[in-house]
Design an enzyme around this catalytic site. Structure first.
Site, PDB file in Angstrom:
ATOM      1  N   PRO A  98      46.039  30.322  31.115  1.00  0.00           N
ATOM      2  CA  PRO A  98      46.608  29.452  32.141  1.00  0.00           C
ATOM      3  C   PRO A  98      46.761  30.099  33.517  1.00  0.00           C
ATOM      4  O   PRO A  98      47.133  31.267  33.623  1.00  0.00           O
ATOM      5  CB  PRO A  98      47.989  29.075  31.574  1.00  0.00           C
ATOM      6  CG  PRO A  98      48.237  29.995  30.444  1.00  0.00           C
ATOM      7  CD  PRO A  98      46.912  30.456  29.945  1.00  0.00           C
ATOM      8  N   ASN A  99      46.450  29.299  34.517  1.00  0.00           N
ATOM      9  CA  ASN A  99      46.626  29.616  35.935  1.00  0.00           C
ATOM     10  C   ASN A  99      45.606  30.608  36.500  1.00  0.00           C
ATOM     11  O   ASN A  99      45.578  30.846  37.706  1.00  0.00           O
ATOM     12  CB  ASN A  99      48.058  30.118  36.211  1.00  0.00           C
ATOM     13  CG  ASN A  99      49.089  29.087  35.786  1.00  0.00           C
ATOM     14  OD1 ASN A  99      49.019  27.945  36.213  1.00  0.00           O
ATOM     15  ND2 ASN A  99      50.019  29.461  34.920  1.00  0.00           N
ATOM     16  N   ARG A 127      46.434  32.041  44.079  1.00  0.00           N
ATOM     17  CA  ARG A 127      47.678  32.257  43.353  1.00  0.00           C
ATOM     18  C   ARG A 127      48.239  33.658  43.626  1.00  0.00           C
ATOM     19  O   ARG A 127      47.592  34.652  43.314  1.00  0.00           O
ATOM     20  CB  ARG A 127      47.352  32.128  41.862  1.00  0.00           C
ATOM     21  CG  ARG A 127      48.474  32.435  40.945  1.00  0.00           C
ATOM     22  CD  ARG A 127      47.974  32.635  39.528  1.00  0.00           C
ATOM     23  NE  ARG A 127      49.108  32.823  38.659  1.00  0.00           N
ATOM     24  CZ  ARG A 127      49.057  33.364  37.471  1.00  0.00           C
ATOM     25  NH1 ARG A 127      47.895  33.776  36.984  1.00  0.00           N
ATOM     26  NH2 ARG A 127      50.136  33.514  36.755  1.00  0.00           N
ATOM     27  N   TYR A 139      47.761  39.275  42.413  1.00  0.00           N
ATOM     28  CA  TYR A 139      46.477  39.118  41.710  1.00  0.00           C
ATOM     29  C   TYR A 139      45.255  39.334  42.606  1.00  0.00           C
ATOM     30  O   TYR A 139      44.125  39.252  42.113  1.00  0.00           O
ATOM     31  CB  TYR A 139      46.407  37.733  41.049  1.00  0.00           C
ATOM     32  CG  TYR A 139      47.517  37.516  40.033  1.00  0.00           C
ATOM     33  CD1 TYR A 139      47.561  38.261  38.856  1.00  0.00           C
ATOM     34  CD2 TYR A 139      48.534  36.590  40.262  1.00  0.00           C
ATOM     35  CE1 TYR A 139      48.587  38.087  37.938  1.00  0.00           C
ATOM     36  CE2 TYR A 139      49.559  36.406  39.350  1.00  0.00           C
ATOM     37  CZ  TYR A 139      49.582  37.158  38.184  1.00  0.00           C
ATOM     38  OH  TYR A 139      50.597  36.988  37.277  1.00  0.00           O
ATOM     39  N   ASN A 142      42.448  37.512  28.540  1.00  0.00           N
ATOM     40  CA  ASN A 142      43.632  37.496  29.398  1.00  0.00           C
ATOM     41  C   ASN A 142      44.339  36.179  29.088  1.00  0.00           C
ATOM     42  O   ASN A 142      43.944  35.118  29.568  1.00  0.00           O
ATOM     43  CB  ASN A 142      43.257  37.580  30.874  1.00  0.00           C
ATOM     44  CG  ASN A 142      44.505  37.681  31.753  1.00  0.00           C
ATOM     45  OD1 ASN A 142      45.623  37.417  31.306  1.00  0.00           O
ATOM     46  ND2 ASN A 142      44.316  38.049  33.020  1.00  0.00           N
ATOM     47  N   ALA A 160      50.413  33.886  30.740  1.00  0.00           N
ATOM     48  CA  ALA A 160      51.805  33.894  30.267  1.00  0.00           C
ATOM     49  C   ALA A 160      51.916  33.694  28.759  1.00  0.00           C
ATOM     50  O   ALA A 160      52.922  34.095  28.157  1.00  0.00           O
ATOM     51  CB  ALA A 160      52.607  32.830  31.008  1.00  0.00           C
ATOM     52  N   GLU A 199      42.984  42.923  24.932  1.00  0.00           N
ATOM     53  CA  GLU A 199      43.928  42.245  25.838  1.00  0.00           C
ATOM     54  C   GLU A 199      43.782  42.834  27.245  1.00  0.00           C
ATOM     55  O   GLU A 199      43.796  44.054  27.401  1.00  0.00           O
ATOM     56  CB  GLU A 199      45.347  42.504  25.309  1.00  0.00           C
ATOM     57  CG  GLU A 199      46.448  41.983  26.200  1.00  0.00           C
ATOM     58  CD  GLU A 199      47.846  42.423  25.731  1.00  0.00           C
ATOM     59  OE1 GLU A 199      47.949  43.302  24.841  1.00  0.00           O
ATOM     60  OE2 GLU A 199      48.826  41.894  26.261  1.00  0.00           O
ATOM     61  N   HIS A 251      45.136  42.438  31.425  1.00  0.00           N
ATOM     62  CA  HIS A 251      45.964  41.842  32.488  1.00  0.00           C
ATOM     63  C   HIS A 251      45.540  42.430  33.824  1.00  0.00           C
ATOM     64  O   HIS A 251      45.340  43.652  33.930  1.00  0.00           O
ATOM     65  CB  HIS A 251      47.451  42.111  32.246  1.00  0.00           C
ATOM     66  CG  HIS A 251      47.906  41.538  30.946  1.00  0.00           C
ATOM     67  ND1 HIS A 251      48.050  40.189  30.761  1.00  0.00           N
ATOM     68  CD2 HIS A 251      48.162  42.125  29.759  1.00  0.00           C
ATOM     69  CE1 HIS A 251      48.409  39.972  29.502  1.00  0.00           C
ATOM     70  NE2 HIS A 251      48.478  41.127  28.872  1.00  0.00           N
ATOM     71  N   ARG A 260      56.670  44.600  36.273  1.00  0.00           N
ATOM     72  CA  ARG A 260      57.096  43.307  36.813  1.00  0.00           C
ATOM     73  C   ARG A 260      58.347  42.802  36.088  1.00  0.00           C
ATOM     74  O   ARG A 260      59.186  43.600  35.706  1.00  0.00           O
ATOM     75  CB  ARG A 260      55.911  42.326  36.724  1.00  0.00           C
ATOM     76  CG  ARG A 260      54.672  42.811  37.506  1.00  0.00           C
ATOM     77  CD  ARG A 260      53.532  41.827  37.411  1.00  0.00           C
ATOM     78  NE  ARG A 260      53.903  40.521  37.921  1.00  0.00           N
ATOM     79  CZ  ARG A 260      53.217  39.399  37.677  1.00  0.00           C
ATOM     80  NH1 ARG A 260      52.121  39.456  36.936  1.00  0.00           N
ATOM     81  NH2 ARG A 260      53.610  38.243  38.167  1.00  0.00           N
TER      82      ARG A 260
END
Ligand code: DQA
Length: 145
Positions: free
Chosen positions: A9-10, A17, A22, A73, A76, A97, A99, A106
């Site tokens: 998502p996103n 964004r 990012y 990725n 969330a 995985e 990111h 964060r």
């Protein structure tokens, strides 16, 4: 070898964004980088993005027959989707995985990944380069396996 890259998502809004976190490069720039890396490695590659948990799970299920490894990725969902974790655990191919940001630097909730224990490994904090590192790792791992 065939690698599947899944973005959750996103991530379709990359570039627009939160560019301070990012970066300012778009999702299509990421896709291009990934496809160039696949060419360099001499592997086949597909890129998939969805904002929906079930669609990501369906894609992971279908990958088990068609691909040798997955770069994921999960956005969330990383932090709370037991359903995606179970889907990764259910398939035998390695999942790495990734990111873009350093999730440990964060918010508190980002420090926990419910998918990490069932992934082959995790890469966080290297921007788009993390995807390329994961592809290198999959290509190397498949030679060793
Ligand atoms: C992310 C980190 C997640 O915490 C966040 O929800 C994302 C992107 C990253 O690539 O840094 O959507 O997975």
């Amino acid at each position: 070898m065939k690698i599947l890259v899944i973005n959750g998502p996103n991530l379709n809004l990359l570039g627009e964004r939160e560019p301070g976190i990012y970066g300012d490069q778009s999702y299509s720039a990421l896709s291009e980088m990934v496809m160039d890396k696949a060419d360099e490695l001499g592997v086949k590659c597909e890129i998939f993005q969805s904002n929906h948990e079930g669609a990501i799970i369906d894609k992971l299920h279908s990958a088990r027959k068609d691909f040798d490894g997955v770069v994921l990725n999960a956005g969330a969902y990383t932090h709370y989707s037991y359903a995606i974790r179970d889907a990764i655990a259910a398939i035998k191919i390695p999942v790495i995985e990734v990111h873009i940001s350093n999730v440990f630097a964060r918010d508190e909730f980002r420090k926990n990944s419910v998918i990490a224990p069932v992934c082959k490994g995790s890469i966080s904090g290297f921007g788009f380069a993390g995807y390329l590192m994961a592809m290198d790792a999959l290509a190397k791992y498949s030679q060793e396996a």
